[in-house]
Design a protein around this motif. Structure first.
Motif: not given
Length: 188
Positions: A2-10, A134-142
């Protein structure tokens, strides 16, 4: 994911880059915001690419990468940290230091790569779950871009407070980050 998990991973993937950036910012001579943004961009791009590379590698060779990733990260950060400590111990040179060389693209890219090995390993793990890489990578990069930019500017304050020995502190921070990465993987 989910988006929150992706942001926390980033943000989780950017913490070691943040610590390294504080050390880099402390070692630089009064870095300006544009230099911090540049460092953030270099780290962010590298940190965004590595999970994709890991994801691609994970499709075929995950067991080989997971076995060595923590040792590679530790070795690179240890070498960079010892180099920074050595530079902090050396007496001031008579001629001006070439800031562009010591904190240029290559030096930042090597530091960024050494702090992104964990993102490579995460990419390997994500290869086995249904995740929009790709979404995960972009979030991690940002996230890394923002954290490194902030870290460089915080390092500037540290550098002004501690002076030339700030580079030694930065070296110890890099070694500490490497030791934590190694410990987490060996204990984990």
């Amino acid at each position: 994911m989910n988006p929150v998990s992706i942001l926390l991973l980033g943000f989780a993937m950017s913490t070691d880059a943040f610590a390294a950036a504080i050390g880099k910012g402390a070692a630089m001579t009064r870095p300006r915001l544009i230099q911090a943004l540049r460092a953030g961009a270099i780290f962010g791009v590298i940190e965004a690419i590595t999970p994709v590379v890991g994801w691609l590698l994970g499709k075929g060779a995950s067991r080989y990468i997971e076995v060595w990733d923590h040792w590679i990260a530790f070795g690179l950060l240890l070498a960079l940290g010892l180099h920074m400590i050595w530079n902090g111990l050396k007496p001031e040179p008579d001629e001006p230091v070439d800031e562009a060389k010591r904190h240029g693209f290559a030096a930042l890219a090597i530091t960024g790569l050494s702090t992104s090995i964990d993102a490579l390993a995460v990419g390997v793990g994500l290869a086995f779950v249904d995740t929009p890489i790709v979404v995960v990578a972009v979030v991690i990069g940002l996230c890394t871009f923002a954290m490194v930019t902030l870290g460089i500017m915080l390092g500037r304050v540290l550098g002004e407070v501690v002076g030339k020995r700030a580079e030694m502190i930065g070296g110890f921070i890099l070694i500490g980050v490497g030791a934590v990465i190694l410990y987490e993987h060996l204990a984990g």
